[in-house]
Design a protein around this motif. Structure first.
Motif, PDB file in Angstrom:
ATOM      1  N   PRO A   1       0.426  -1.376  -0.221  1.00 34.61           N
ATOM      2  CA  PRO A   1       0.101   0.399   0.868  1.00 34.61           C
ATOM      3  C   PRO A   1       0.804   1.327   0.371  1.00 34.61           C
ATOM      4  CG  PRO A   1       0.059  -1.287   2.167  1.00 34.61           C
ATOM      5  CD  PRO A   1       0.921  -1.876   1.215  1.00 34.61           C
TER       6      PRO A   1
ATOM      7  N   HIS B   1      -8.464   0.394   6.281  1.00 32.21           N
ATOM      8  CA  HIS B   1      -9.299  -0.853   7.272  1.00 32.21           C
ATOM      9  C   HIS B   1      -8.822  -2.401   5.251  1.00 32.21           C
ATOM     10  CE1 HIS B   1     -12.502  -3.682   7.659  1.00 32.21           C
ATOM     11  NE2 HIS B   1     -12.886  -3.448   6.742  1.00 32.21           N
ATOM     12  N   GLU B   2      -8.620  -1.469   4.476  1.00 25.23           N
ATOM     13  CA  GLU B   2      -8.290  -2.848   3.595  1.00 25.23           C
ATOM     14  C   GLU B   2      -6.720  -3.534   4.124  1.00 25.23           C
ATOM     15  OE1 GLU B   2      -8.695  -0.916  -0.946  1.00 25.23           O
ATOM     16  OE2 GLU B   2     -10.875  -1.040  -0.127  1.00 25.23           O
ATOM     17  N   ALA B   3      -6.297  -2.388   4.438  1.00 20.73           N
ATOM     18  CA  ALA B   3      -4.927  -2.509   4.778  1.00 20.73           C
ATOM     19  C   ALA B   3      -4.376  -3.468   6.125  1.00 20.73           C
ATOM     20  CB  ALA B   3      -3.351  -0.894   5.431  1.00 20.73           C
TER      21      ALA B   3
ATOM     22  N   ARG C   1      -9.678 -10.531   4.601  1.00 16.31           N
ATOM     23  CA  ARG C   1     -11.318 -10.467   4.379  1.00 16.31           C
ATOM     24  C   ARG C   1     -11.533 -11.510   3.010  1.00 16.31           C
ATOM     25  NH1 ARG C   1      -8.032  -6.220   2.822  1.00 16.31           N
ATOM     26  NH2 ARG C   1      -7.995  -6.344   1.065  1.00 16.31           N
ATOM     27  N   ASN C   2     -10.555 -12.072   2.432  1.00 16.00           N
ATOM     28  CA  ASN C   2     -11.380 -12.490   1.334  1.00 16.00           C
ATOM     29  C   ASN C   2     -10.996 -14.193   1.473  1.00 16.00           C
ATOM     30  OD1 ASN C   2     -10.793 -11.284  -1.407  1.00 16.00           O
ATOM     31  ND2 ASN C   2      -9.321 -10.448   0.123  1.00 16.00           N
TER      32      ASN C   2
ATOM     33  N   ALA D   1      -4.048  -8.770   6.376  1.00 14.53           N
ATOM     34  CA  ALA D   1      -5.506  -8.501   6.431  1.00 14.53           C
ATOM     35  C   ALA D   1      -6.664  -8.670   4.532  1.00 14.53           C
ATOM     36  CB  ALA D   1      -5.145  -6.650   6.027  1.00 14.53           C
ATOM     37  N   TYR D   2      -5.176  -9.004   3.823  1.00 11.25           N
ATOM     38  CA  TYR D   2      -5.943  -9.814   2.297  1.00 11.25           C
ATOM     39  C   TYR D   2      -6.444 -11.579   2.667  1.00 11.25           C
ATOM     40  CZ  TYR D   2      -7.022 -10.103  -2.534  1.00 11.25           C
ATOM     41  OH  TYR D   2      -7.155 -10.978  -3.534  1.00 11.25           O
TER      42      TYR D   2
ATOM     43  N   GLN E   1     -13.539 -14.603   6.331  1.00  6.85           N
ATOM     44  CA  GLN E   1     -15.663 -13.746   6.505  1.00  6.85           C
ATOM     45  C   GLN E   1     -16.183 -14.775   6.893  1.00  6.85           C
ATOM     46  OE1 GLN E   1     -15.555 -10.718   6.985  1.00  6.85           O
ATOM     47  NE2 GLN E   1     -13.730  -9.813   6.194  1.00  6.85           N
TER      48      GLN E   1
ATOM     49  N   GLU F   1     -18.069   5.776   0.734  1.00  6.52           N
ATOM     50  CA  GLU F   1     -17.612   4.445   1.768  1.00  6.52           C
ATOM     51  C   GLU F   1     -17.143   4.846   2.989  1.00  6.52           C
ATOM     52  OE1 GLU F   1     -17.312   5.218  -1.051  1.00  6.52           O
ATOM     53  OE2 GLU F   1     -18.726   3.944  -2.576  1.00  6.52           O
TER      54      GLU F   1
ATOM     55  N   MET G   1     -11.490   3.280   4.131  1.00  5.32           N
ATOM     56  CA  MET G   1     -11.444   2.248   3.674  1.00  5.32           C
ATOM     57  C   MET G   1     -10.520   2.075   3.370  1.00  5.32           C
ATOM     58  SD  MET G   1     -14.199   1.382   2.881  1.00  5.32           S
ATOM     59  CE  MET G   1     -14.242  -0.252   1.846  1.00  5.32           C
ATOM     60  N   ARG G   2      -9.409   2.893   2.720  1.00  3.43           N
ATOM     61  CA  ARG G   2      -7.727   1.800   2.573  1.00  3.43           C
ATOM     62  C   ARG G   2      -7.193   1.549   3.303  1.00  3.43           C
ATOM     63  NH1 ARG G   2      -5.737   5.954  -2.130  1.00  3.43           N
ATOM     64  NH2 ARG G   2      -7.112   5.402  -4.013  1.00  3.43           N
TER      65      ARG G   2
END
Length: 487
Positions: free
Chosen positions: A306, A316-318, A450-451, A446-447, A454, A389, A313-314
């Motif tokens: 990143p 959070h994605e991190a 998240r994927n 994190a990825y 969940q 968002e 949001m970014r």
């Protein structure tokens, strides 16, 4: 004839010379004036006058940058000299007189007592204003302070219950549920240019209660309760309503000392060993998590690091989690160990932008404010919220309460707050956040979370894939060993 002509020419030449000398004197007169002013200049006098100021006009660059005139212009009631007498504010003057009559009737004090009390501090009151019109004489100034002060004091003393007099049942102003109370309180009483010194209210209270009031603690509590803040002691005397509101907003109410109860021997030993146990558990967790992350990196594309992330949001994605603060003022903190960003709660309403714009303008103009807490907070939130968002994410965490039409409208509020303001970001906080999101480990974790983590089915499928991969690896290893032994 020749003699007369010569006399005329002589007079013209003399007049021309005189005019030239006068013009030269006019050109040099400003130099004389500056020299005289310099000789009379006293630097300490300016700083003494500056130290007395607490109520300011908006800087012209902010007026130009802001598209909304109601950021700095009252809508219903004027307080103080800057907007006094404007045509659209005249209907409220009747209610100011009503406030005076209500206080006179309730206190049974004479009007002259109130006037004399304010006259004693008239110079101090006028010195509180920056760029005050010197043409304003004593009589209209004292009358203005009296009526404005009685109006605000009567608002603060309103308890929302009707008096025995049935006519108060339809009171539009001096009730907390009055039809116009909310507009006056949030759109007019919190404007930088629409303030009166708190000293006015104190002097009026002294007459009402027939005693000397040495501090503003009672007034501070009235203002805090009026704006539904938790009552708390103010560290320094308040200057006006906007100043007290700011202090209530930024004050940390969780700094009270707490006594630690005694614990038993076994528990005390456990508490001493807790840091080591936590470190060991984190190491085991990293080892266990390293396997699926390694598998993920082998089977999928490389995760890009990143960059300069700032939006919610970014973050959070991190892998950063958001948490609502608990009575900590405007304090923002980041737990780098657990990746948790703690933010104070904020409610977004129609008057939110105007309040924060005036708070930031006050921090900019008042020289005695060293730490610009409101400006620093808005600076961070402006970076954190870019789109709808981002607002939706913070609302889901209980950090933002959006009372506007849409999340997009709420995002525009924060984006608009940046117009014309010189921000003072918390560099240490930014560095910690950027360091966290720049980590490959945190990004991969994190990825993966998240994927694949969940829901139970994705977790089971990932574990099945890992188990299948391990079994394939073991089978391949045994096959290699068997071939090696056969040789």
């Amino acid at each position: 004839m020749r003699l007369a002509l010569g006399q005329v020419l002589y007079k013209q030449l003399r007049n021309a010379a005189t005019t030239s000398e006068e013009k030269k004197e006019d050109k040099d007169s400003w130099v004389v004036v500056i020299q005289q002013n310099f000789e009379l200049y006293n630097p300490s006098a300016y700083h003494t006058k500056l130290a007395k100021r607490s109520i300011y006009k908006w800087p012209n660059d902010l007026v130009v940058a802001s598209d909304f005139i109601w950021y700095h212009t009252p809508q219903l009631a004027s307080f103080g000299p800057y907007h006094h007498g404007k045509k659209h504010l005249q209907p409220m003057e009747h209610h100011k007189e009503r406030a005076l009559y209500r206080i006179l009737k309730r206190s049974k004090a004479s009007l002259s007592n109130f006037v004399n009390s304010l006259r004693q501090v008239e110079q101090e009151l006028s010195d509180s204003y920056d760029d005050l019109d010197h043409q304003l004489s004593s009589y209209p100034f004292l009358k203005m302070m009296l009526l404005d002060g009685c109006f605000i004091l009567e608002l603060l003393l309103s308890d929302g219950q009707p008096n025995e007099n049935s006519s108060d049942t339809y009171e539009p102003i001096f009730r907390t549920d009055g039809k116009l109370t909310n507009t006056v309180a949030f759109q007019d009483m919190l404007l930088l240019e629409n303030q009166i010194p708190l000293l006015v209210l104190r002097k009026l209270l002294e007459v009402v209660e027939r005693r000397e009031i040495k501090d503003d603690a009672y007034l501070d509590c009235l203002i805090c309760n009026f704006y539904e803040f938790k009552s708390m002691p103010i560290d320094r005397p308040g200057l006006h309503v906007l100043d007290v509101y700011r202090k209530c907003l930024i004050m940390d109410s969780t700094t009270e000392e707490q006594t630690t109860p005694s614990v038993g021997f076994i528990k005390s030993v456990f508490l001493q060993c807790e840091p080591w146990l936590y470190a060991i558990s984190q190491g085991i967790k990293r080892i266990l998590l390293a396997i699926p992350i390694l598998v993920f990196r082998l089977l999928s594309k490389q995760i890009s690091k990143p960059g300069n992330m700032r939006s919610a949001m970014r973050f959070h994605e991190a892998g950063i989690e958001f948490k609502k603060g608990n009575n900590s003022g405007l304090k923002i903190s980041f737990d780098e160990k657990h990746g948790v960003l703690t933010l104070p709660y904020i409610s977004i309403e129609d008057h939110t932008a105007a309040i924060y714009m005036n708070l930031m303008a006050f921090e900019r103009m008042h020289p005695k404010i060293q730490n610009h807490e409101v400006t620093t907070y808005i600076s961070f939130m402006d970076d954190l919220i870019d789109t709808a968002e981002d607002v939706s994410l913070l609302c889901s965490r209980g950090i933002v309460r959006n009372l506007l039409g849409s999340d997009e409208d709420a995002a525009k509020v924060f984006n608009k707050l940046g117009d014309g303001m010189t921000f003072t970001p918390d560099e240490e906080l930014y560095e910690d956040l950027q360091s966290y999101v720049a980590s490959d480990w945190n990004a991969a974790r994190a990825y993966l979370k998240r994927n694949y983590f969940q829901n139970p089915w994705s977790i089971l499928s990932l574990l099945a894939a890992i188990a299948l991969l391990l079994l394939t690896f073991i089978q391949t290893l045994f096959s290699v060993l068997a071939v090696t032994k056969g040789k």
